[in-house]
Scaffold this motif. Structure first.
Motif, short mmCIF file in Angstrom:
data_model
loop_
_atom_site.label_atom_id
_atom_site.label_comp_id
_atom_site.label_asym_id
_atom_site.label_seq_id
_atom_site.Cartn_x
_atom_site.Cartn_y
_atom_site.Cartn_z
N UNK A 87 0.84 -1.19 0.00
CA UNK A 87 0.00 0.00 0.00
C UNK A 87 0.89 1.25 0.00
N UNK A 88 0.35 2.40 -0.42
CA UNK A 88 1.19 3.59 -0.57
C UNK A 88 1.84 4.07 0.71
N UNK A 89 1.12 4.00 1.84
CA UNK A 89 1.67 4.51 3.10
C UNK A 89 1.03 3.77 4.26
N UNK A 90 1.49 4.09 5.47
CA UNK A 90 1.05 3.36 6.66
C UNK A 90 -0.44 3.56 6.93
N UNK A 91 -0.96 4.73 6.64
CA UNK A 91 -2.38 4.99 6.90
C UNK A 91 -3.27 4.14 6.00
N UNK A 92 -2.94 4.09 4.72
CA UNK A 92 -3.70 3.26 3.79
C UNK A 92 -3.53 1.78 4.14
N UNK A 93 -2.32 1.42 4.54
CA UNK A 93 -2.06 0.04 4.95
C UNK A 93 -2.96 -0.37 6.10
N UNK A 94 -3.09 0.49 7.11
CA UNK A 94 -3.92 0.16 8.27
C UNK A 94 -5.38 -0.01 7.86
N UNK B 188 7.53 1.45 7.00
CA UNK B 188 8.71 2.25 7.27
C UNK B 188 9.94 1.79 6.53
N UNK B 189 10.70 2.76 6.03
CA UNK B 189 11.93 2.48 5.28
C UNK B 189 12.96 1.75 6.13
N UNK B 190 12.95 2.01 7.44
CA UNK B 190 13.92 1.38 8.32
C UNK B 190 13.78 -0.12 8.42
N UNK B 191 12.68 -0.67 7.93
CA UNK B 191 12.47 -2.12 7.97
C UNK B 191 12.60 -2.77 6.60
N UNK B 192 12.94 -1.99 5.59
CA UNK B 192 12.97 -2.50 4.22
C UNK B 192 14.00 -3.59 4.03
N UNK B 193 15.18 -3.44 4.62
CA UNK B 193 16.22 -4.46 4.46
C UNK B 193 15.79 -5.78 5.09
N UNK B 194 15.17 -5.71 6.28
CA UNK B 194 14.73 -6.93 6.95
C UNK B 194 13.61 -7.60 6.18
N UNK C 208 0.40 -17.12 4.24
CA UNK C 208 1.25 -16.13 4.89
C UNK C 208 1.15 -14.86 4.06
N UNK C 209 0.78 -13.77 4.70
CA UNK C 209 0.58 -12.51 3.98
C UNK C 209 1.49 -11.44 4.57
N UNK C 210 2.24 -10.79 3.70
CA UNK C 210 3.03 -9.63 4.08
C UNK C 210 2.27 -8.39 3.62
N UNK C 211 1.82 -7.58 4.56
CA UNK C 211 1.07 -6.36 4.27
C UNK C 211 2.00 -5.19 4.56
N UNK C 212 2.46 -4.54 3.52
CA UNK C 212 3.54 -3.57 3.60
C UNK C 212 3.11 -2.21 3.08
N UNK C 213 3.77 -1.16 3.58
CA UNK C 213 3.66 0.10 2.86
C UNK C 213 4.83 0.20 1.88
N UNK C 214 4.78 1.18 0.99
CA UNK C 214 5.76 1.27 -0.08
C UNK C 214 7.18 1.40 0.46
N UNK C 215 7.33 2.10 1.56
CA UNK C 215 8.68 2.29 2.13
C UNK C 215 9.26 0.97 2.61
N UNK C 216 8.45 0.16 3.30
CA UNK C 216 8.94 -1.13 3.80
C UNK C 216 9.22 -2.10 2.66
N UNK C 217 8.53 -1.92 1.53
CA UNK C 217 8.71 -2.81 0.38
C UNK C 217 9.82 -2.35 -0.55
N UNK C 218 10.50 -1.28 -0.19
CA UNK C 218 11.42 -0.62 -1.13
C UNK C 218 12.61 -1.41 -1.56
N UNK C 219 13.01 -2.47 -0.81
CA UNK C 219 14.18 -3.28 -1.20
C UNK C 219 13.77 -4.59 -1.85
#
Length: 272
Positions: free
Chosen positions: A27-34, A225-231, A255-266
């Motif tokens: 999703x585009x951002x954390x608000x839309x993700x929620x 969040x971008x800080x979690x993209x590598x993980x 198993x579902x990974x529900x991410x915002x764009x920043x967390x999916x960046x890598x």
């Protein structure tokens, strides 16, 4: 037909992995993700009740996890057709809890009650909270043993009760619930474990172990969040669970990974 970012990422993951491919939704951002995660959760619980008469969910804390619960509460006020959840027939469990006093703001239970449970009328006997430090237990080990007993008592014929959806957050180093990289909990086969000397405060906790997590019908990881993209990229790329526990969080059916764009960046395909 135009693919969504999640579709492109799943396609690339399918090319690079041999095992079952998790669902990845971006999703585009954390608000839309929620909002999206809340709508999906309501639909899933309603579907479980249509089949079983009851539904069960394992909650997580954290910013996104609590935001999802607030959105679920809003949806409960004006349910969409076919997505009405009977909250009197929902069992609520937790993936982990901080072993602190019951009124401590660090308690996942406290946040969940304020965001959702107090607003939708889940009966007290269906809210299965992990013990607080002032509940009369000698330590987290005794609390973990007690919670394992509660799971067994609710299971009926099986070793664990049915979990329709188990929600998890993820830390920047890849921890889920309170299973941290290279910690004793990462290799503990018990369904509930005590956690001491946790690298993230508060240091003493109770957590479901991988055995219980893997028993869930569906495991959903909510990450922003971008800080979690590598993980995120490492977990979906096949990292060992002992090194990156999120890699070992898998459901029986999905198993579902529900991410915002920043967390999916890598992720592969994220920039397409």
């Amino acid at each position: 037909m135009t693919q969504s970012p999640g579709d492109r990422i799943v396609a690339r993951l399918a090319e690079r992995t041999d095992g079952p491919v998790p669902d990845v939704v971006v999703e585009p951002d954390a608000e839309v993700l929620a909002r999206a995660a809340a709508a999906a959760l309501v639909a899933r619980l309603a579907a479980a009740q249509a089949v079983h008469g009851t539904a069960s969910v394992v909650l997580t804390g954290g910013g996104v996890g609590t935001a999802v619960l607030r959105q679920v509460a809003q949806l409960a006020e004006e349910p969409a057709p076919g997505q009405q959840v009977d909250w009197t027939a929902v069992d609520v469990w937790w993936g982990d809890e901080r072993f602190v006093p019951a009124d401590d703001d660090e308690r996942n239970e406290k946040g969940a009650r304020e965001a959702l449970l107090n607003r939708v009328g889940v009966p007290a006997e269906r809210v299965h909270a992990m013990p607080a430090s002032d509940a009369g237990f000698d330590g987290p080990e005794a609390a973990a043993e007690w919670y394992a007993g509660q799971l067994a008592a609710a299971a009926g014929e099986g070793p664990l009760p049915r979990f329709d959806v188990l929600l998890l957050g993820m830390g920047p180093e890849g921890h889920v619930a309170s299973i941290f990289p290279h910690s004793p909990a990462a290799t503990d086969e018990r369904p509930v474990v005590a956690v001491r000397d946790c690298p993230k405060p508060p240091p003493t906790r109770v957590s479901l172990g991988f055995t219980a997590i893997a028993s869930a019908e569906e495991v959903w990881l909510l990450v922003s969040g971008e800080g979690k993209a590598d993980a995120v990229a490492s977990a979906l790329g096949g990292a060992a669970p002992v090194d990156l526990p999120a890699a070992g969080a898998r459901g029986r059916r999905a198993t579902r990974w529900l991410l915002d764009a920043a967390a999916a960046g890598r992720l592969p395909g994220a920039a397409d």
